[in-house]
Enzyme design. Structure first.
Site, PDB file in Angstrom:
ATOM      1  N   LYS A 142     -14.083 -10.266  18.051  1.00 39.23           N
ATOM      2  CA  LYS A 142     -12.690  -9.873  18.239  1.00 39.23           C
ATOM      3  C   LYS A 142     -11.959 -10.103  16.916  1.00 39.23           C
ATOM      4  CE  LYS A 142     -13.011 -11.148  23.068  1.00 39.23           C
ATOM      5  NZ  LYS A 142     -14.461 -10.912  23.024  1.00 39.23           N
ATOM      6  N   HIS A 189     -19.255  -8.650  20.886  1.00 37.08           N
ATOM      7  CA  HIS A 189     -18.238  -9.536  21.448  1.00 37.08           C
ATOM      8  C   HIS A 189     -17.237 -10.013  20.423  1.00 37.08           C
ATOM      9  CE1 HIS A 189     -17.040 -13.148  23.999  1.00 37.08           C
ATOM     10  NE2 HIS A 189     -16.818 -12.082  24.735  1.00 37.08           N
ATOM     11  N   HIS A 202      -9.068 -18.415  28.138  1.00 30.20           N
ATOM     12  CA  HIS A 202     -10.073 -17.466  27.670  1.00 30.20           C
ATOM     13  C   HIS A 202     -10.453 -17.830  26.244  1.00 30.20           C
ATOM     14  CE1 HIS A 202     -11.567 -13.400  26.355  1.00 30.20           C
ATOM     15  NE2 HIS A 202     -12.204 -13.568  27.494  1.00 30.20           N
ATOM     16  N   LYS A 245     -12.145 -19.921  23.192  1.00 29.79           N
ATOM     17  CA  LYS A 245     -13.439 -20.565  22.992  1.00 29.79           C
ATOM     18  C   LYS A 245     -13.302 -21.439  21.755  1.00 29.79           C
ATOM     19  CE  LYS A 245     -14.290 -16.128  24.549  1.00 29.79           C
ATOM     20  NZ  LYS A 245     -13.789 -16.304  25.899  1.00 29.79           N
TER      21      LYS A 245
END
Length: 639
Positions: A299, A297, A525, A527
């Site tokens: 990025k 996950h 989106h 976090k």
């Protein structure tokens, strides 16, 4: 079965706990396409109906040109043929959408994200879909039948396959007018106003007033000559649209070597490789996922220039929808210069030990493809870095290794480098995320136990704290009134199967608002996690990360707290005032237009967070939302 809560009544099948039961099927129907349905294909995933109050149309989709572009464990997407993968130890992970660049002449009926069978050996939990885990987003790809993640049924055995055609923009499943064209000045032609103090930026959002994009960055800005003369790059991510990604590089960079680091396996991996066939300069590195239900996950971009080297850590997948009308965040490193020839590889370290931690994170992949990048980083001077790296890598860790990854890594950094404050028990913790895993039957199982202990650590104080925890997660009305409307909820894959088991969690929920930034309509989106003063004027610390609210992302203690288990790869950067020679970060109340000289931190949400009212409901993606139409006149109807 009906489920009452503080925030409304939900209806779900009473047999939802049966092994092997599938999630409901959802039909995605658009109100804006002027043609009827001539062909159809079957999808193993549930679909959602977007139904207009006037009439229902089917969005154009050619079954032979459906491509899956997978997304992350924090999100999911709403595009047709989207392949959600919701694996987790009770975590419902994000879904990565498929998208279509298809022939406009062959409209088709499509079904979208949400289906799958529950694994019999799955613990307490959620639903396991196919092995291509999904995040929350939309994606667009180039495809053909070999790429199609779904099965389909042609209208007749003799029907000819439509010709695969690459077009500039994919058709929208919500109608021809769904995408708003960027204005001529949307992509800057000069170096953007960079915030040199913190190097924290939001993404540009289409459809907002220009001032709210001032100082924001688009992926095209990052991959342009404005930031350096690129030689080679690495893209770490969860969900990819390879053709779209290539187009984001400036024309003079579009044939340069790119290494894709991903976590796809089997069919999902084959589809990803198929996407890249027209691009011989794109290579792949598969991340090892040795623990079930883990995902890759992270990025991150590694950018190697003639002038030096740069790191970008973001919350966005490499798909258009993530850079279109969603709120995302990123940290853009300084341009790191090359060390003089013959310098020890230990030179060029920062006070935050960023270089060491980045090398350790890359080494955790045990991937030969990353070897040359590890050597390049050793040859550069990263001493200007003022943030701490916080990563998660899959494994079970004992002893001194327990605080290397996940939330225990965050705990150690807060213990070593933050300072206690008077009345710290009233300094709230704030979390913002787009996906939620299973927290257990009550708050003591993980959230208010080990994770809260981490988030409330301030220096070496031994006082046991129990401060307020504000969890910012969009309500149904937040999604309904967003720029995208209900389809934005496809990037918020909180399922009824998980939600109904943790109704206690919803008392922590606060509305998504970003009115001070003018961005309240761009669903998050992003976090982020932070600790603020009771009057919300100061920050004790701030974290931007890929990690959603889940044990898979952050890790959880096992065997009487003698080991920690982490399932997924995640990456973020932690801002601590001590690294900036400050006691606290002052909070910038109005971050737009952005300036480079301010010492105030540009927090991208309204403070104080606004708790849910009794009439508010958290967004649940696989139940109907049909009480009122969204900003495009649609409703969300699982069937």
């Amino acid at each position: 079965m009906s489920q009452n809560s503080l925030h409304g009544k939900w209806a779900v099948s009473s047999s939802d706990d049966d092994d092997g039961e599938e999630l409901p099927s959802f039909k995605t129907e658009s109100s804006a396409h002027p043609t009827g349905v001539t062909d159809s294909y079957q999808n193993t995933h549930p679909s959602v109906s977007y139904q207009s109050s006037n009439q229902i149309y089917h969005a154009p989709l050619s079954p032979d040109t459906v491509t899956e572009v997978k997304d992350e464990p924090d999100d999911s997407s709403h595009f047709p043929g989207l392949k959600p993968d919701v694996k987790a130890e009770a975590d419902v992970k994000p879904v990565c959408p498929n998208a279509a660049r298809d022939s406009q002449s062959n409209p088709g009926k499509y079904e979208s994200p949400l289906s799958g069978k529950r694994k019999k050996d799955q613990d307490d939990s959620g639903w396991a879909l196919s092995d291509s885990d999904g995040d929350d987003d939309d994606a667009v790809g180039v495809g053909n039948k070999a790429n199609n993640p779904t099965s389909w049924r042609a209208p007749s055995p003799k029907a000819k396959k439509p010709k695969v055609e690459i077009i500039e923009r994919p058709p929208s499943p919500y109608g021809r007018q769904y995408y708003i064209e960027e204005t001529d000045d949307f992509f800057e032609t000069h170096v953007p106003c960079l915030n040199d103090t913190y190097r924290f930026y939001l993404n540009k959002v289409t459809g907002l007033d220009k001032k709210y994009n001032t100082g924001a960055l688009h992926i095209r800005d990052i991959l342009s000559p404005l930031f350096g003369t690129l030689k080679e790059s690495v893209q770490f991510n969860y969900c990819f649209d390879i053709p779209w990604m290539v187009e984001q590089y400036s024309p003079e960079f579009q044939d340069l070597p790119v290494l894709i680091v991903h976590g796809d396996k089997r069919e999902a991996k084959a589809r990803l490789l198929k996407q890249a066939q027209p691009f011989p300069h794109v290579r792949f590195c598969q991340a090892k996922l040795d623990i079930a239900f883990g995902t890759h996950h992270t990025k991150m971009m590694l950018l190697w220039y003639e002038e030096g080297f740069r790191v970008v850590i973001t919350t966005s997948n490499l798909i258009r929808a993530d850079w279109y009308q969603k709120t995302q965040g990123l940290w853009l490193s300084p341009l790191f210069p090359r060390l003089p020839d013959g310098s020890p590889s230990s030179d060029g370290e920062s006070p935050t030990l960023f270089k060491k931690d980045l090398l350790e994170y890359l080494a955790s992949y045990r991937a030969p493809e990353l070897g040359e990048w590890i050597q390049r980083i050793r040859e550069h001077d990263l001493s200007e870095t003022r943030v701490y790296l916080i990563g998660s890598t899959p494994g079970r860790y004992l002893g001194d290794d327990m605080d290397r990854w996940g939330h225990l890594r965050l705990r150690k950094l807060l213990y070593d480098h933050s300072i206690p404050v008077p009345d710290d028990e009233i300094w709230p913790v704030i979390g913002q995320f787009s996906s939620i895993g299973s927290m257990g039957l009550d708050k003591t199982k993980w959230l208010a136990g080990e994770f809260q202990r981490t988030l409330t650590t301030l220096g070496r104080s031994s006082v046991r704290q129990d401060p307020p925890i504000h969890l910012v997660y969009p309500s149904v009305d937040d999604v309904r009134n967003s720029l995208e409307g209900y389809p934005a909820g496809g990037s918020l894959p909180y399922s009824i199967q998980v939600a109904e088991k943790q109704l206690w969690l919803h008392s922590y929920f606060h509305r998504w608002k970003a009115d001070t930034t003018g961005r309240s309509q761009a669903m998050p989106h992003i976090k982020l996690y932070m600790r603020a003063s009771p009057d919300f004027t100061k920050l004790a610390w701030f974290l931007i990360t890929s990690a959603n609210l889940s044990k898979a992302a952050w890790g959880n203690l096992e065997k009487n707290n003698s080991q920690v288990m982490v399932r997924s790869y995640e990456l973020g950067v932690l801002y601590l005032p001590s690294a900036f020679d400050m006691a606290f970060f002052p909070i910038q109340k109005n971050p737009f237009p952005a300036t480079s000289s301010s010492k105030a931190f540009p927090v991208p949400i309204d403070l104080p967070p606004q708790p849910y009212l009794k009439t508010d409901q958290p967004w649940i993606w696989n139940i109907p939302h049909n009480q009122a139409p969204d900003t495009h006149g649609n409703i969300w109807v699982p069937s």
